[in-house]
Design a protein around this motif. Structure first.
Motif: not given
Length: 423
Positions: A256-260, A266-267, A269-276, A308-311
């Protein structure tokens, strides 16, 4: 001493709007979605705490589930003592116990783990988490054996905490407070020292810094907020068992951290929320949801390595004014092509899963070994018909053929958007 970085007016407005939206969510969501929002907030805090160690200090931990679980069980023991009237403690302050358990465990485990770096550090953290995962089912007094520990939330401060709405606001308050503390920490001298350790630890040692102590402190702070997340999970579920220490829980927060995107605050957190939320939705629809989660991770690492956060950060940093209008049509084209490819992949994966399932093999045995039609998405398909497999081949072929065209259009649109932004 600087305790936080400068915040622009735009960032303040976005934070206030975000908190306002999160505060209003229970008013428009169903009870099941409120429960999902609680789990998304907890996962977001877990990822933020993990990112402090991994993204800020460069310590990739494969065993952060240990502090997540210890925070949860510490909270459950306290809640059980309150339920049995052994101790008086308000429910809103239960996460403090989880924070204490995470901090103490982080200091002890971190002292040993941080004596190594890189892969060796990651392996030590994994071994410590697996130690707890092995001991927990047999340590009945502390972890409740295989069945775990269950309790009830008790009313406090004029709140019953009997419904998910009260739990949601409690979780939101703790997540917002913890996120602010983690963000403020990144601007402190210790936070900047953590970045320096990530970049060049040998130079810091040469300058006279005790990097082992500094790494231990950063790791312990990360474990402390992980314990808060675990305590919030215990409050939400009112139960937990030894599986919370599993390697899968640690792997989830890493993915989740790498995806975000670990490069932005906040990346994760965003990845964790989306993947959850993705896991909650897809796990009810298909048993292949873990495969799809793995494919998402691979695609993000290949095409959006900053996450996602980096994008989002790149668009906010490089595009100004009306420059975004140049990207609307190319992005819509990319979305359409992506949907075609997703349709082909999903049909292929689900069809293969059904054809290899025990239920379908039983149907074939009942039919005397003859290949029979299989049911998918409420329709029946003939496995031997070319038309069936054209439903996966055609979307994949069209999507793959259009990808180079979409890439050229997107690159041209970016060039125009950047030129427009510079004027």
């Amino acid at each position: 001493m600087t305790t936080a970085r400068a915040v622009t007016l735009r960032q303040v407005v976005l934070i206030v709007l975000g908190l306002a939206v999160l505060t209003a969510l229970p008013l428009v969501l169903s009870p099941s979605l409120v429960n999902a929002a609680i789990k998304m907030l907890i996962a977001a805090l877990f990822a933020l705490a993990f990112s402090l160690a991994m993204g800020q200090a460069g310590m990739l931990s494969f065993g952060h589930s240990a502090y997540y679980g210890l925070g949860a069980f510490a909270a459950l023991h306290l809640m059980k003592a309150v339920e049995e009237h052994v101790l008086a403690w308000p429910t809103p302050l239960v996460p403090l116990v989880g924070a204490t358990a995470g901090l103490l465990a982080g200091i002890v485990f971190g002292w040993f783990a941080t004596q190594r770096t890189g892969v060796y550090f990651a392996m030590v953290t994994l071994a410590l988490a697996e130690l707890l995962f092995t001991l927990a089912p047999t340590w009945n007094s502390l972890f409740g054996g295989e069945s775990g520990i269950s309790t009830m939330r008790m009313p406090s401060w004029a709140f019953s905490f009997g419904n998910d709405t009260h739990v949601y606001y409690l979780t939101l308050a703790w997540v917002a407070l913890s996120a602010w503390c983690l963000w403020a920490f990144t601007g402190t001298p210790m936070g900047r020292l953590a970045v320096a350790m990530r970049e060049n630890e040998h130079r810091l040692r040469f300058l006279g810094f005790n990097t082992h102590l500094a790494r231990t402190l950063v790791f312990a702070i990360s474990a402390m907020f992980t314990g808060v997340a675990g305590a919030l999970l215990a409050i939400a579920n009112e139960a937990s068992n030894y599986t919370i220490f599993s390697a899968q829980a640690s792997a989830n927060v890493v993915l989740q951290t790498f995806i975000g995107g670990a490069g932005t605050f906040l990346g994760p957190a965003l990845g964790a929320a989306v993947m959850t939320f993705f896991a909650r939705v897809t796990s009810d629809l298909t048993r292949s949801w873990l495969l799809y989660q793995g494919l998402i991770f691979v695609l993000v690492m290949l095409f959006v390595p900053d996450g996602i956060g980096g994008l989002v950060s790149m668009h906010a940093r490089r595009l100004h004014g009306g420059a975004i209008k140049h990207l609307v049509l190319p992005y819509l084209l990319c979305v359409a092509i992506g949907l075609l490819i997703i349709a082909g992949v999903v049909f292929t994966v689900e069809s293969v899963y059904v054809l290899l399932s025990d239920a379908y093999l039983a149907q074939r045995r009942a039919a005397g070994g003859v290949v029979v039609p299989y049911q998918l998405f409420k329709w029946k398909f003939d496995p031997l018909s070319p038309l069936t497999w054209s439903l996966s081949v055609v979307p994949l072929f069209i999507g793959g053929a259009l990808l180079p065209f979409a890439k050229r259009r997107t690159e041209l649109a970016w060039s125009r958007a950047l030129d427009d932004g510079e004027r």
